[in-house]
Enzyme design. Structure first.
Site, PDB file in Angstrom:
ATOM      1  N   GLU A 121       0.854  -1.196   0.000  1.00 40.83           N
ATOM      2  CA  GLU A 121       0.000   0.000   0.000  1.00 40.83           C
ATOM      3  C   GLU A 121       0.886   1.241   0.000  1.00 40.83           C
ATOM      4  O   GLU A 121       2.022   1.184   0.445  1.00 40.83           O
ATOM      5  CB  GLU A 121      -0.853   0.050   1.280  1.00 40.83           C
ATOM      6  CG  GLU A 121      -1.813  -1.089   1.432  1.00 40.83           C
ATOM      7  CD  GLU A 121      -2.433  -1.121   2.841  1.00 40.83           C
ATOM      8  OE1 GLU A 121      -2.387  -0.106   3.547  1.00 40.83           O
ATOM      9  OE2 GLU A 121      -2.943  -2.183   3.191  1.00 40.83           O
ATOM     10  N   LYS A 123       2.248   4.612   1.477  1.00 42.56           N
ATOM     11  CA  LYS A 123       2.352   5.135   2.833  1.00 42.56           C
ATOM     12  C   LYS A 123       2.014   6.626   2.793  1.00 42.56           C
ATOM     13  O   LYS A 123       2.804   7.450   2.340  1.00 42.56           O
ATOM     14  CB  LYS A 123       3.758   4.919   3.388  1.00 42.56           C
ATOM     15  CG  LYS A 123       3.869   5.275   4.850  1.00 42.56           C
ATOM     16  CD  LYS A 123       5.202   4.787   5.416  1.00 42.56           C
ATOM     17  CE  LYS A 123       5.259   4.948   6.920  1.00 42.56           C
ATOM     18  NZ  LYS A 123       5.118   6.328   7.376  1.00 42.56           N
ATOM     19  N   ASP A 125       1.457  10.317   3.752  1.00 45.56           N
ATOM     20  CA  ASP A 125       2.170  11.198   4.669  1.00 45.56           C
ATOM     21  C   ASP A 125       1.199  12.196   5.293  1.00 45.56           C
ATOM     22  O   ASP A 125       1.130  13.352   4.896  1.00 45.56           O
ATOM     23  CB  ASP A 125       3.287  11.919   3.902  1.00 45.56           C
ATOM     24  CG  ASP A 125       4.289  12.545   4.838  1.00 45.56           C
ATOM     25  OD1 ASP A 125       4.211  12.276   6.054  1.00 45.56           O
ATOM     26  OD2 ASP A 125       5.149  13.298   4.364  1.00 45.56           O
ATOM     27  N   TYR A 267      -6.840   1.977   6.508  1.00 42.86           N
ATOM     28  CA  TYR A 267      -6.024   0.840   6.101  1.00 42.86           C
ATOM     29  C   TYR A 267      -5.759  -0.182   7.198  1.00 42.86           C
ATOM     30  O   TYR A 267      -5.035  -1.136   6.986  1.00 42.86           O
ATOM     31  CB  TYR A 267      -4.685   1.331   5.544  1.00 42.86           C
ATOM     32  CG  TYR A 267      -4.028   2.382   6.421  1.00 42.86           C
ATOM     33  CD1 TYR A 267      -3.566   2.055   7.688  1.00 42.86           C
ATOM     34  CD2 TYR A 267      -3.898   3.696   5.985  1.00 42.86           C
ATOM     35  CE1 TYR A 267      -2.997   3.001   8.512  1.00 42.86           C
ATOM     36  CE2 TYR A 267      -3.319   4.658   6.800  1.00 42.86           C
ATOM     37  CZ  TYR A 267      -2.870   4.314   8.061  1.00 42.86           C
ATOM     38  OH  TYR A 267      -2.310   5.252   8.867  1.00 42.86           O
ATOM     39  N   LYS A 355      10.829   2.998   2.819  1.00 38.98           N
ATOM     40  CA  LYS A 355      10.886   4.462   2.754  1.00 38.98           C
ATOM     41  C   LYS A 355      11.618   4.931   1.498  1.00 38.98           C
ATOM     42  O   LYS A 355      12.684   4.408   1.169  1.00 38.98           O
ATOM     43  CB  LYS A 355      11.611   5.016   3.986  1.00 38.98           C
ATOM     44  CG  LYS A 355      10.844   4.850   5.279  1.00 38.98           C
ATOM     45  CD  LYS A 355       9.533   5.588   5.270  1.00 38.98           C
ATOM     46  CE  LYS A 355       9.409   6.772   6.179  1.00 38.98           C
ATOM     47  NZ  LYS A 355       9.800   6.771   7.516  1.00 38.98           N
ATOM     48  N   CYS A 449       8.915  49.202  -5.998  1.00 39.24           N
ATOM     49  CA  CYS A 449       8.737  48.125  -6.973  1.00 39.24           C
ATOM     50  C   CYS A 449       9.974  48.042  -7.871  1.00 39.24           C
ATOM     51  O   CYS A 449      10.387  49.053  -8.440  1.00 39.24           O
ATOM     52  CB  CYS A 449       7.488  48.397  -7.810  1.00 39.24           C
ATOM     53  SG  CYS A 449       7.344  47.279  -9.215  1.00 39.24           S
ATOM     54  N   CYS A 452       8.972  49.349 -11.553  1.00 46.24           N
ATOM     55  CA  CYS A 452       8.556  50.704 -11.910  1.00 46.24           C
ATOM     56  C   CYS A 452       8.966  51.756 -10.888  1.00 46.24           C
ATOM     57  O   CYS A 452       8.773  52.946 -11.108  1.00 46.24           O
ATOM     58  CB  CYS A 452       7.048  50.757 -12.123  1.00 46.24           C
ATOM     59  SG  CYS A 452       6.129  50.574 -10.588  1.00 46.24           S
ATOM     60  N   CYS A 467       2.881  46.283  -5.500  1.00 46.19           N
ATOM     61  CA  CYS A 467       3.128  47.506  -6.240  1.00 46.19           C
ATOM     62  C   CYS A 467       1.757  48.098  -6.579  1.00 46.19           C
ATOM     63  O   CYS A 467       0.940  47.445  -7.218  1.00 46.19           O
ATOM     64  CB  CYS A 467       3.901  47.179  -7.519  1.00 46.19           C
ATOM     65  SG  CYS A 467       3.868  48.555  -8.686  1.00 46.19           S
ATOM     66  N   CYS A 472       2.248  49.974 -13.835  1.00 43.47           N
ATOM     67  CA  CYS A 472       3.516  49.241 -13.696  1.00 43.47           C
ATOM     68  C   CYS A 472       3.718  48.322 -14.902  1.00 43.47           C
ATOM     69  O   CYS A 472       2.874  47.472 -15.196  1.00 43.47           O
ATOM     70  CB  CYS A 472       3.516  48.428 -12.406  1.00 43.47           C
ATOM     71  SG  CYS A 472       4.952  47.325 -12.271  1.00 43.47           S
TER      72      CYS A 472
HETATM   73  S1  IVH Z   1      -0.345   0.383   8.780  1.00 43.19           S
HETATM   74  C1  IVH Z   1       0.389  -1.661  12.809  1.00 43.19           C
HETATM   75  N1  IVH Z   1      -0.676   1.455   6.415  1.00 43.19           N
HETATM   76  O1  IVH Z   1       2.618   5.195   8.895  1.00 43.19           O
HETATM   77  C2  IVH Z   1       0.590  -0.917  11.566  1.00 43.19           C
HETATM   78  N2  IVH Z   1       0.280   2.796   8.141  1.00 43.19           N
HETATM   79  O2  IVH Z   1       5.114   4.559  10.369  1.00 43.19           O
HETATM   80  C3  IVH Z   1      -0.345   0.226  11.416  1.00 43.19           C
HETATM   81  N3  IVH Z   1       0.743   5.110   7.457  1.00 43.19           N
HETATM   82  O3  IVH Z   1       1.399   5.383  12.164  1.00 43.19           O
HETATM   83  C4  IVH Z   1       0.000   1.110  10.327  1.00 43.19           C
HETATM   84  N4  IVH Z   1       0.026   4.910   5.386  1.00 43.19           N
HETATM   85  O4  IVH Z   1       0.212   6.785  10.388  1.00 43.19           O
HETATM   86  C5  IVH Z   1      -0.238   1.637   7.670  1.00 43.19           C
HETATM   87  N5  IVH Z   1      -1.070   2.280   4.279  1.00 43.19           N
HETATM   88  C6  IVH Z   1      -0.642   2.470   5.535  1.00 43.19           C
HETATM   89  C7  IVH Z   1      -0.128   3.701   5.983  1.00 43.19           C
HETATM   90  C8  IVH Z   1       0.326   3.832   7.292  1.00 43.19           C
HETATM   91  C9  IVH Z   1       0.541   5.736   6.284  1.00 43.19           C
HETATM   92  C10 IVH Z   1       1.346   5.731   8.649  1.00 43.19           C
HETATM   93  C11 IVH Z   1       0.560   5.514   9.918  1.00 43.19           C
HETATM   94  C12 IVH Z   1       1.510   4.862  10.878  1.00 43.19           C
HETATM   95  C13 IVH Z   1       2.837   5.186  10.286  1.00 43.19           C
HETATM   96  C14 IVH Z   1       3.837   4.138  10.682  1.00 43.19           C
END
Ligand code: IVH
Length: 710
Positions: A121, A123, A125, A267, A355, A449, A452, A467, A472
């Site tokens: 999946e 991740k 942010d 998720y 990561k 500015c 001008c 400005c 201008c």
């Molecule tokens: S699973 C027990 N799935 O990443 C595992 N986490 O570094 C529960 N996060 O605290 C997390 N996307 O905030 C999971 N597809 C995803 C995620 C995800 C973002 C974040 C989440 C977690 C952190 C862990």
């Protein structure tokens, strides 16, 4: 009125309206596949509002009208999670991921070569959240906190429309997984069919209690909008979408949160009573069927090599997403295996975060220059020693305003960390203070500015300086550049260089002047010939009939971007009506805020602007109907999906045709797709359409259909 005296009919209507509104919310926010227009939705909503006003006894806390409470939160009370919210171990690079795969096989007593099925999946942010639903009703929402105890942010979370206040079973539990991700071409729209075609029946299979875990995030677009508004208001801006999302969730006033358009993906599961899941895949699929938004880009991978392929695709693919990701989360698919693997300290053994290296790099600020924008805003821009960032060369970064420069203490000559997220303009994250030599020069925004020489002004409460000079030259130049740009009037042969030539030669001062240019005037210019001059004039001529929304965008009115221009064009229909609208009328248009309404009204109240618009019209500029305004209802209720390479139209043109004929263009094939139009090299969407029995058209057949008499 006592609740007993309310007729069954009214009760039933209120129930039905709620079910319909929730269903259409689901179509819109979770599936990204609305079935009805915004106006129809608004009508349902208004009717429910009215009935609830008349019969307050019928109001329930999970009614769709009850998202935004008016109470201020003074503290965010602690909530102890029933099951702790864990963190994930990280893997940096392919080798570490393969090692992890080997490690869990050893733990499970498996052969090194026998594969484990994983779910990969994205991740997200953002910030993690835990929602508790009891008997399907949202009762609390808590931040992660320290993993054991988080903060109660329920009133704020309730304002997020992608989050259902009540879970409902929208699809049969055995429906096929609603997920896929194209390897060659990751796209937001690759997801497979929503398996829904009618409003729901009350749910079966919803647990007594469940802690639903996921991520709250902000799209790049919303992040930019919030920061622009903050800047306008002279308030501090957020450094990135994640901070902005976190700040929005911890607002004391839920009405502020409601205005932030937060979004969410779910998720994972914490405590769960009265229901279990066999696999992560089943969990995701069930969530989606309950109305919980899941990320469409996941893949069930037969082994770790397939996971690695997924991570590679999204390393570059993430640039096309409208939100930030910082990696890929890999999970053992089987829940039985997950149980066997268990946890080590605060992380599960069965999952890992792969990561991506952050798209940050160090470089040197060689200079700071000041740009004057179309509306006169002065923006400091750092000129950087060019570096490669996430696949592109970066040589400039915006510094926003003096406050921002002061806050980060950026000086000319500094070594800085720059960062680029998706399509967002690169920005300076921080100065490496240890690299200072003492030779760096602090920067002050000029008091005049740079174009001008007019004395700049700073409106009260704004961080931006402007400005004020109406004449201008740089403002005029920027306005002209906007006017001819691709998404505005699209006068292709007039680039920056040509515009500068025309300005220097005194041939144009504003956009209206373009339309009186003659060949005789153009020919004496440098690097100009008969043919080119002819092309330029033809392009200008062609632009006269651009759609109204483009013309409105081209005018360069403050706060009017492309989307707002479409909204205004669809609402007012003609430039004349728009130009006569009062700020009040403008403000009453859906999506038009006060600042925009005032800006549009004052643009047209200005004599010079009015005169310029009159000259445009006198010169023969007569915009066509707004680009996507339906002109017929031939395709009403029909959804088209395009795939593969089209030869006679671009994808955008084809979709615009569909919209103009009253239909809908969608990115993904589902049971509710009316037609798939397949060009050359059509891939997974074609297979999918064939499986679902969706009629497939050639490009030729589609064009014929557009032309047919009705
Ligand atoms: S699973 C027990 N799935 O990443 C595992 N986490 O570094 C529960 N996060 O605290 C997390 N996307 O905030 C999971 N597809 C995803 C995620 C995800 C973002 C974040 C989440 C977690 C952190 C862990």
């Amino acid at each position: 009125m006592s609740s007993e005296s309310i007729s069954d009919e009214i009760r039933a209507r209120v129930e039905s309206l709620r079910a319909q509104i929730n269903y259409h919310n689901y179509r819109y926010y979770v599936l990204d596949a609305p079935e009805i227009s915004d106006a129809t939705y608004d009508r349902l909503f208004q009717e429910l509002r009215r009935l609830e006003e008349e019969y307050p006894a019928l109001i329930t806390p999970d009614s769709p009208t009850q998202r935004v409470g008016a109470d201020l939160t003074t503290t965010f009370a602690p909530i102890t999670h029933r099951t702790p919210m864990l963190s994930l171990d990280n893997a940096f690079g392919a080798e570490e991921l393969r090692e992890w795969d080997q490690k869990i096989k050893r733990y499970l007593g498996m052969e090194p070569h026998s594969p484990i099925e994983y779910v990969a999946e994205l991740k997200i942010d953002g910030l993690s959240i835990s929602l508790t639903y009891e008997k399907g009703r949202l009762v609390t929402a808590a931040t992660r906190g320290n993993g054991i105890t988080g903060e109660d942010v329920t009133p704020n979370i309730r304002t997020i429309r992608a989050i259902p206040l009540a879970l409902v079973a929208y699809a049969p539990q055995n429906a096929e997984p609603a997920v896929a991700s194209s390897p060659s071409q990751p796209s937001l729209f690759e997801e497979t069919a929503p398996i829904v075609s009618s409003p729901p029946s009350p749910a079966a299979g919803i647990p007594e209690l469940i802690e639903v875990r996921g991520e709250i995030f902000l799209s790049h677009e919303e992040f930019a909008r919030i920061n622009a508004a903050a800047e306008q208001a002279g308030a501090p801006t957020f450094a990135n979408p994640r901070n902005a999302a976190a700040g929005s969730v911890r607002q004391k006033d839920p009405r502020v949160t409601a205005g932030r358009n937060l979004d969410a993906f779910f998720y994972a599961v914490g405590a769960c009573e009265g229901r279990s899941f066999e696999s992560q895949q089943e969990l995701l699929h069930t969530y989606r069927a309950w109305g919980l938004k899941t990320n469409p880009h996941m893949r069930v991978c037969p082994d770790i090599e397939a996971v690695l392929e997924f991570t590679q695709i999204w390393d570059t693919g993430r640039d096309s997403l409208h939100y930030d990701i910082d990696g890929v989360v890999v999970k053992v698919n089987s829940m039985a295996m997950q149980r066997e693997l268990g946890f080590v300290s605060r992380s599960p053994r069965w999952a890992i975060a792969f990561k991506y290296p952050p798209r940050q790099a160090q470089t040197v600020v060689e200079d700071i220059v000041v740009q004057v924008g179309m509306t006169g805003a002065l923006t400091p821009v750092a000129i950087l020693r060019p570096i490669r960032l996430g696949g592109v060369m970066v040589s400039r970064a915006t510094l926003h305003n003096q406050d921002e420069i002061d806050r980060k203490d950026v000086r000319i000559g500094d070594t800085v960390v720059v960062q680029r997220a998706g399509e967002v303009i690169p920005e300076i994250v921080e100065v490496i203070l240890s690299a200072r030599t003492g030779q760096e020069t602090p920067f002050q925004m000029p008091s005049v500015c740079p174009a001008c020489g007019a004395e700049v002004v700073r409106a009260e409460g704004e961080a931006v300086i402007r400005c004020p000079n109406r004449a201008c030259p740089e403002k005029s130049r920027q306005r002209l550049l906007r006017f001819v740009s691709r998404n505005a009037m699209d006068i292709e042969s007039l680039g920056e260089e040509r515009i500068d030539q025309l300005l220097e030669a005194g041939l144009v001062r504003d956009a209206a002047d373009l339309y009186s240019l003659t060949k005789e005037q153009l020919l004496p210019l440098e690097r100009m010939g008969e043919k080119l001059a002819g092309n330029i004039l033809a392009a200008i001529e062609q632009s006269k009939t651009r759609p109204l929304n483009r013309l409105i965008f081209a005018l360069g009115i403050r706060h009017v971007g492309e989307h707002m221009a479409e909204t205004l064009a669809n609402h007012f229909g003609t430039l004349e009506r728009l130009s006569q609208a009062t700020a009040e009328e403008l403000g009453s248009v859906y999506e038009v805020g006060r600042a925009t309404a005032e800006s549009v009204a004052s643009f047209f109240a200005d004599n010079d602007n009015r005169h310029m618009v009159e000259r445009l019209i006198a010169a023969g500029v007569s915009p066509q109907a707004a680009e996507f305004a339906p002109q017929s209802d031939r395709f009403a209720g029909k959804t088209f999906v395009f795939t593969g390479t089209l030869t006679q139209l671009t994808r955008e043109e084809a979709e615009a045709r569909v919209k103009r004929l009253g239909g809908r263009a969608s990115g993904s094939v589902s049971k509710s797709t009316s037609y798939l139009v397949a060009g050359e090299n059509a891939g997974s969407k074609l297979t999918k359409a064939q499986q679902l029995g969706v009629p497939v058209l050639t490009e030729e057949q589609f064009l014929q259909m557009c032309e047919e008499e009705t």
